[in-house]
Structure formats: C-alpha cells, structure tokens
Write an enzyme that holds these catalytic residues in place. Structure first.
Site, PDB file in Angstrom:
ATOM      1  N   GLY B  32      15.884  57.708  50.278  1.00 27.01           N
ATOM      2  CA  GLY B  32      16.789  58.844  50.094  1.00 27.01           C
ATOM      3  C   GLY B  32      16.798  59.825  51.247  1.00 27.01           C
ATOM      4  N   CYS B 241      40.936  45.832  31.037  1.00 29.37           N
ATOM      5  CA  CYS B 241      41.709  45.388  32.196  1.00 29.37           C
ATOM      6  C   CYS B 241      42.915  44.582  31.724  1.00 29.37           C
ATOM      7  CB  CYS B 241      40.827  44.532  33.102  1.00 29.37           C
ATOM      8  SG  CYS B 241      41.739  43.673  34.403  1.00 29.37           S
ATOM      9  N   CYS B 244      42.215  40.704  33.000  1.00 27.73           N
ATOM     10  CA  CYS B 244      41.103  39.863  32.548  1.00 27.73           C
ATOM     11  C   CYS B 244      40.489  40.384  31.252  1.00 27.73           C
ATOM     12  CB  CYS B 244      40.037  39.742  33.636  1.00 27.73           C
ATOM     13  SG  CYS B 244      38.986  41.205  33.785  1.00 27.73           S
ATOM     14  N   CYS B 266      41.059  45.793  36.987  1.00 31.42           N
ATOM     15  CA  CYS B 266      39.732  45.923  37.611  1.00 31.42           C
ATOM     16  C   CYS B 266      39.883  46.265  39.093  1.00 31.42           C
ATOM     17  CB  CYS B 266      38.967  44.609  37.538  1.00 31.42           C
ATOM     18  SG  CYS B 266      38.452  44.148  35.889  1.00 31.42           S
ATOM     19  N   CYS B 272      37.229  40.335  38.574  1.00 30.31           N
ATOM     20  CA  CYS B 272      38.418  40.100  37.763  1.00 30.31           C
ATOM     21  C   CYS B 272      38.863  38.629  37.872  1.00 30.31           C
ATOM     22  CB  CYS B 272      39.529  41.035  38.236  1.00 30.31           C
ATOM     23  SG  CYS B 272      40.895  41.197  37.087  1.00 30.31           S
TER      24      CYS B 272
END
Lengths: 203, 293, 365
Positions: B32, B241, B244, B266, B272
């Site tokens: 980080g 979606c 899909c 998606c 997808c």
C-alpha cells in the site's frame, strides 16, 4: 591472469531473459514469504559468491544501486571484480547507506540495526539484505504469517543471523521502516519482507 | 540520418527495468505504500497507461500470457492498442480469457472471474495518492502517510454522508491495506473493492505520470474505509445482464435509443462471453431472440 | 437486437491510415523535406529539441513532419525516442562565456566589452505580412563581420567583479547534479533539478507564469542583464585521455536576469540572479525560464511565497507539456465504468429525494 578470466566470465548467457527469470523468481518469493522458488544456475561468479547470489546481483545491481559486501567478498579480488564488471554496482563501506547488502558469512554479519531502515516518509529507502545460505532444509523450522501467506508457512533456511527471532521482531516492530531479506540457496531462493511475522514456536 | 531505432525485449532498456524491478520488490515489501520511481516517457501518452505498461514491461517474460482490459473489456481501443504493443515488442502470447492469463493489465476494472495464485494483476493508475484531492501537495500528503494521519479522509467521507445521506465516492474508493496505508485502488468502481481483499493473485499498481509504484501481495487484508453507522457497501443492479443473465456482475448501461431505452450488460466481456458459451441467456441475447423467432 | 461493439483493432488501423493520408495532404503538392524543415522552420525545430531534451535537428524535423506541425506531439515523439537511448557519459558543463556569439544584447548597459550584437532577431521588424515570401524570391546574403570577434564577458561576470550581484549559486557539499529523467523528483528540489525541469518545460506555460511575476504576482524587478545566442563546444572527459574530447557544437540561448537586490545587516545589498538556458534560438523561452527560476528561489532567498510562480510543487508538477497533454487528453478514453457508478448514485439519491418530497407532501395533506 586466471583472476582476470574469472572476472570477465560467468555473466548471464542472455542478460535480458536471464535477469527476467531471476526477477520473476524474486518477485514470486517476495510476494509469497517463505516460499522456496527454484532457479537455474544462470550466472557463475568467483568464490565466495554462489551462482544464485551472483544471479541475483546481476539482476538487481547497477551503478544506481549502492551495495555493501561482507568481508569474505571484499577479501576476494576476483569476486569484487566480477561484481564490478558484470553489474557496475556502487560499493559502500557503510551498511546504513546501502540499498543492498550481500552477505556470505551470516554468523559474522552486522546486526540488522546497522543497515538502512528507511525513513517514515520514505520507508523504501532501506537495505535489502541478500543472505547466501546452503539450503532450506534445516532441522528447525520457523512458522511465518503475514501478507502473502495463506494461513501459515513453514520456513527452514540452513543458516540464520544471530538472535534472528529477536532481531526480526524488532524489525517487524519498526514497520513501515525496516529491512527485507532475500535468501540465496543452492538453485533456490526465498524472501522475507519486513511484513512477515514469526509465530512463537509451540512449547 | 539516425539509424532506424531498434528496441529491447519489452521495449524498456535493461537499466530501466532494473530500476522498476527494485521498486516493485520494495512495493511488495511495504503493501500500500507508494514507491517513487523514475518513470520514463513511453511511446503512448501519460495518462493512457504508461505506469501499467512500464510495470508489465519490467516483469513480463516469454513464459507469460498477457491479457489487457479497459473498462473490463478486451476490445476497447486502448486495451487493443496496449495488447498490440506487447505483442510487437515482447512477442508474448496474448489472451482474452482471464483464466489463461499470467499477467492481466487493467484499467478501471478487476475481472469478475476470481483470480488465481500465480496470476499478477497490473493496474493503470492516474492519481495514486488517495489524499490528493484533500491536499494537493506531495510534501504534505507524504507526511500524512508517515504519521498515519488519515483523519481528513474520514472527515471527507463523513461530510458526504451529512450532505447526501451517502458516501458519494463511487469509484477510486479508498482502502486501508494491512491496517496501515490508505491506498487508492485506481478508478475501479467500488464494486470491485472486495475482490482486492485476500486475493490469491499479486496486485501491482503503476502510475507513470505521477511516478509511483505500489502493490498488494497475495492474501493481504484490504479494507474499504467506512463507518459503523454507514458500513461500506457495493453497487447492486436491479436486473441481471441482458446477454448472459449474470446476477452480481458489474453492468454497463448501453443506450438503445433517444427515448430512454437502455439495457444493462456485463462490463467484463470475457466473463459474459464465457457464460453465454456455457448456455446462459439473458432476455436480449441474440440466441434468445433467434429462439423466439 | 443488441450486438456488442467490436472491432477496436480494425478501427485503430483505419484511423491510422486516415491520419497518414491527412498528414500527406494533397498528393499534387510536393512533400516537404526534412532539410526544408530544418532550414526554413528552424525555430520550430529548436523548440522541439529544447522541450524534447534532445539535440538533433534532423530527428526534431522528422517529428515536426510526423506530427503535422503539432509542436507538443512532436516534442512527445522526440521524448519517447530519447528515453530509450543509452547513456555513455556526462559532458563537462558547457562554457557559455566562450560562446561563438551570433546575438548578444544587454538591457542594463549601453555599451560593454564585446558590444551589443543584434543578430537574427524579429525585434524591430515591422510585423507586416510580406507577400514576397509567398514566392521563392531570392534572398540577399547577409553582411559578415570581418574583424576577429572580441572577448565578450558575461554581464553577470562584469557585475560580479565588485560584488554587485550574488555569485552563481553553489550546490550543497557532496551533492551530485540531479537528472529528473533518471530519478523520481522529491520535493523540495534543489536549483539544479528545477532548472532542468524549466528547460524542458512548456514555453507557453512558463511564459504565462513569467508574465504573472511582472504583473505583481511575485514581482522581482527584473532587468535583462544579458541574452546571448550562439554556439558552444560540448566536451567529454574520457578516462584514457588527459584532455577533454570535443564532441561538437550546439546552439544555445542563454538569459541572465538581474533581479531585485537583497541584503542584511551582515551583508551589503547585491542583485540576485535568474537564469535561463535553452537549446537552439529561443529568447522568449529563456527569458521566461529566467523569470520563473528567480521566482522559484523565494524559499532560498527568504521571500514570502504568495504567488503561483513561486510555488515549486505547483510550477514544476505542471510545466511538462507531455505530461499535461497526456492527462488532459486521457479524458477521451472510455470512463463508462466509473460514469455508471456515478449515474447509479445520482439516480438513487434523486429517488430518495422524490420519496422524501412525497412523504412531506402526504404529511402536510
């Protein structure tokens, strides 16, 4: 004459791909503390440097890297010459000013306190110590935990600096300042970043 | 005339790679924390992924398979351009399949398919400093990180709640890594934040223009900042979606006409397509339409 | 029926083909040669060399041609090439007091050793469009100086003799000259890195900042002590030789500003300096650089930092046009994932707003 040949030979056969392979092993090791990563003997340097230590040096050192070498390396004109010729490193006698330290005689190395820990604003300005070890099959094993480790990880380097667990706990306590360790074994390497904790062994 | 330029494997010269590699090792050791590095000019503009490209170029080798996505999609123009760049300068195999890739370079998304151990996700980062919009000076923000002084960030988030009733940050939502550094996850939607936590994959972040590299090692704690009375939550979509039928994936809104008609699909195109190949059908998928005809 | 947009690759290929077509333009017009650009658009070439930080007129001309005359794009092309070049060594500092001078003026002294030399300047031309230039009319050869060029000391050296101006600054003991293209910048900077950043900085950005100092935002009472343009030798010290090796000559523009004096109870008053040095011929850039350099020395000179031009982080972080243009123009890239997140939040908040309104209305009824 022989020393001269030793100095000029033994670099990576392919410096681009050789250093990429070693770096990926180092990155893998640093990201997964205590994991033993195998590497080829890509570079060959004069004694006391082992092929893995030499390969790591050739991968990470150049004239922008300040390196502290321990006595046995400094005593070997051939080893120093090899490092200079193949990496162009900047040598220092001051471990507190070193980006890297190369240690072949672990029993007699300075304590971690002697090296650069970085500052609280720039903790990255710290020493990465490369320890040359025989292997990773010691009888005693450390149990590691921390970032990069799923659960715990056993780690058994053949040699460790004196008072290692105490020194390491102090190093961990200084986080985010601190040193990081790379272990160069025989065809293998491993790493302990400053984030790794050593669990007390069960009695 | 200067001879036609020839470039090294993966474009960068070896000295530059070493410099970046050293920075990456430090970044992994201090999760980080933003490691400064001497970012180079790249043959694509700053702000277009030069940080991610430099990180990828420094780590990639002939054994890698590369996937590049932008907005979750493999075929957005900038993803296409970066993928073509690496095919040209490193001649590595490329893929669109998340599961086949060893390195995934991304802008603005984390793939829906869970990443595996051994994979490396390389983020393109525009502004790596999470405190930048609270304090524009690098000298100040560096002190704040050193002193772990993140109160200002909490104040900002809380002001949002007071004004809007919500934390108004929807992307580039700050996280705390391993209980120490507050970190910018790059402009991914906060939907993706939980995927960063305890991921088996290594996550590397490259900010070229701002000259910073940072990292999250695998299995590392990544916590989105929040408050007890306003816990962190991700976006949810009211419908699956349209192609899909996936529920729980991040959706893009596609405008179909100028009368308010739209559909949701998606954003992760590989996810997808894999689902459609496995026989999943949404209410607007081409196969569904054929079946209805 | 919806079909997801595909074909990024084909779109890029076609766009680049069209770009190449537009770059060439009408095929019945002869293509412009690099030699023509070097010779006839020399100041454009100079700017690309200066801000691209690469002294190579032919490459700069190629970049100008490839960029269709877009200067920042040309600078970017040169930078992206420069960054891949290996370093063989660092030359000795160039000696501008030994410059083969083509132009040299001082606004601080009427006459001085070496004299005032106007040289090839736009100054005092009347800015009237010249229709003759539309044709390729023959151009007279210029008059050449016959006598040997007399020694031309720098005005700041003349002033420095009796301490009227501060000495050229020294770097702190043991410090090496930095290179921002090799190391990340760490604020606050020393003057070496600031000057490097300014030398690479965008002419327009520095011009605007310099202008702001003249209008009271960090006023520095500047005098153009001297501007000189000409060629200097570039020398490299080679370990095996006991004399420096001359690599060639480069054209430079140097500006030494003489600024606001300072002094204290311990030190008698003396003028301060602002410095500008640019590849090629660019007085505007070197003068802007010198004014910005002086403004940025506020911290060192103990002046209050009140204006943008004095703010080191602000100036240096935003002076590079390759960085600026990249990030401004990156807004062209798709951001629809993030925009979706914002859309979702705003819709939700608008929904809540409506609910509240209707609840209040119900309660009122």
């Amino acid at each position: 004459m022989r020393a001269a040949t030793q100095v000029f030979e033994g670099g990576f056969a392919d410096s681009v791909l050789g250093s990429q392979e070693i770096f990926r092993a180092l990155m893998d090791a640093m990201a997964n503390p205590g994991r033993i990563v195998s590497v080829g003997d890509l570079a060959q340097a004069p004694s006391p440097l082992t092929p893995v230590a030499a390969s790591i040096a050739a991968t990470l050192f150049d004239h922008d890297a300040t390196v502290w070498c321990d006595k046995p390396i400094k005593a070997s004109e051939a080893a120093l010459g090899w490092l200079k010729f193949h990496t162009g490193l900047e040598l220092t006698n001051d471990p507190a000013g070193a980006d890297f330290a190369l240690v072949t005689d672990i029993d007699n190395m300075p304590s971690f306190d002697a090296f650069a820990k970085g500052t609280s604003e720039y903790p990255d300005r710290s020493t990465t110590i490369i320890l040359q070890v025989a292997g990773f099959e010691a009888q005693t094993s450390l149990t590691l935990e921390g970032p990069g480790i799923k659960g715990t990880q056993a780690f058994s380097p053949s040699q460790l600096p004196r008072m290692f667990t105490e020194q390491w706990a102090a190093n961990r306590g200084a986080f985010p300042r601190g040193i990081d360790l790379i272990f160069a074994g025989n065809g293998l390497l491993a790493a302990l970043p400053r984030t790794t904790r050593i669990l007390n062994k069960e009695a | 005339m200067t001879e036609l330029a020839t470039y090294n494997f993966a474009y960068l010269d070896e000295q530059t790679k070493r410099m970046i590699r050293r920075a990456i090792l430090k970044a992994i050791a201090i999760p980080g924390y933003q490691v400064p590095f001497a970012s180079r000019e790249m043959p694509m503009p700053y702000g277009w992924g030069t940080g991610g490209v430099q990180v990828t170029a420094a780590i990639i080798g002939p054994n890698d398979t590369l996937k590049v996505i932008d907005q979750g999609a493999d075929d957005t123009t900038n993803a296409v351009s970066i993928r073509a760049f690496f095919q040209k300068v490193a001649n590595v195999p490329v893929t669109t399949k998340t599961t086949e890739a060893t390195i995934i370079q991304t802008r603005h998304r984390i793939p829906e398919t869970a990443l595996q151990a051994g994979q490396t996700l390389v983020y393109q980062v525009p502004i790596p400093e999470p405190l930048r919009f609270l304090e524009p000076r690098e000298t100040e923000t560096r002190k704040m990180h050193a002193l772990e002084e993140y109160g200002l960030m909490h104040v900002k988030l809380y002001e949002d709640i007071a004004r809007h009733g919500h934390i108004a940050t929807t992307y580039a939502y700050p996280v705390k890594v391993e209980g120490r550094y507050v970190m910018d996850p790059s402009p991914t939607p906060k939907f993706d934040n939980p995927k960063m936590h305890n991921s088996p994959a290594l996550q590397l972040f490259g900010a070229g223009r701002e000259k910073r590299i940072y990292a999250i090692p695998p299995y590392t704690q990544v916590v989105s900042l929040d408050f007890e009375d306003h816990p962190f939550e991700v976006q949810t979509f009211s419908q699956p979606c349209a192609l899909c039928a996936a529920k729980g994936s991040y959706l893009d809104e596609v405008i179909l006409d100028d009368k308010g008609g739209s559909m949701f699909v998606c954003s992760d195109t590989d996810f997808c397509e894999e689902r459609q190949a496995a026989g999943h059908r949404g209410h607007l998928s081409p196969a569904q339409a054929e079946a209805a005809e | 029926m919806y079909v997801a947009v595909k074909g990024g690759e084909a779109a890029i290929r076609n766009a680049h083909k069209l770009l190449a077509d537009r770059r060439r333009g009408d095929r019945s017009v002869p293509a412009i040669g690099l030699d023509q650009i070097v010779e006839q658009l020399a100041l454009a070439v100079d700017r690309v060399m200066a801000e691209g930080s690469l002294y190579d007129a032919e490459l700069a001309a190629l970049a100008v041609k490839q960029a269709r005359g877009d200067m920042i794009e040309a600078i970017f092309l040169v930078r992206a090439y420069r960054t891949t070049l290996p370093r063989f060594g660092y030359t000795k500092p160039v000696e501008t007091s030994q410059m083969m001078i083509e132009r040299r003026i001082s606004a601080t002294f009427k006459d001085l050793p070496g004299g005032q030399l106007l040289g090839p300047t736009f100054d005092y031309t009347h800015r009237l469009l010249d229709p003759e230039l539309a044709e390729d009319m023959p151009v007279e050869m210029p008059d050449k100086r016959v006598e040997a060029h007399e020694h031309t000391p720098r005005v700041t050296d003349i002033l420095g003799h009796d301490g009227m101006i501060e000495a050229d600054g020294d770097m702190p003991d043991g410090s090496e000259i930095g290179d921002l293209t090799r190391e990340p910048l760490t604020f606050p900077l020393e003057r070496d890195l600031r000057l490097q950043a300014l030398a690479r900085g965008d002419e327009g950005f520095l011009l605007g900042l310099a202008y702001s100092t003249q209008r009271g935002y960090a006023r520095s009472h500047p005098f153009a002590g001297e501007i000189r343009i000409g060629e200097v030798e570039v020398e490299l010290e080679v370990a095996e030789l006991d004399f420096p090796l001359t690599l060639g000559r480069i054209r430079l523009t140097e500006c030494q500003m003489v600024n606001q004096f300072k002094g204290s109870s311990k030190q008698p008053p003396q003028f301060t300096r602002g410095y500008g040095l640019v590849f090629g011929q660019s007085e505007r850039k070197s003068m802007s650089m010198a004014l910005c350099d002086r403004a940025l020395r506020a911290r060192e000179l103990g002046e209050d930092i009140t204006a943008a031009a004095q703010d080191e982080e602000f100036v240096i972080s935003h002076s590079d046009n390759v960085q600026s243009t990249g990030f401004v123009e990156h807004l062209k890239l798709p951001h629809y994932v993030d925009f979706q997140a914002e859309l979702d939040l705003v819709r939700r908040m608008r929904g809540e707003h409506e609910n509240q309104k209707s609840q209040i209305k119900e309660a009122a009824e």
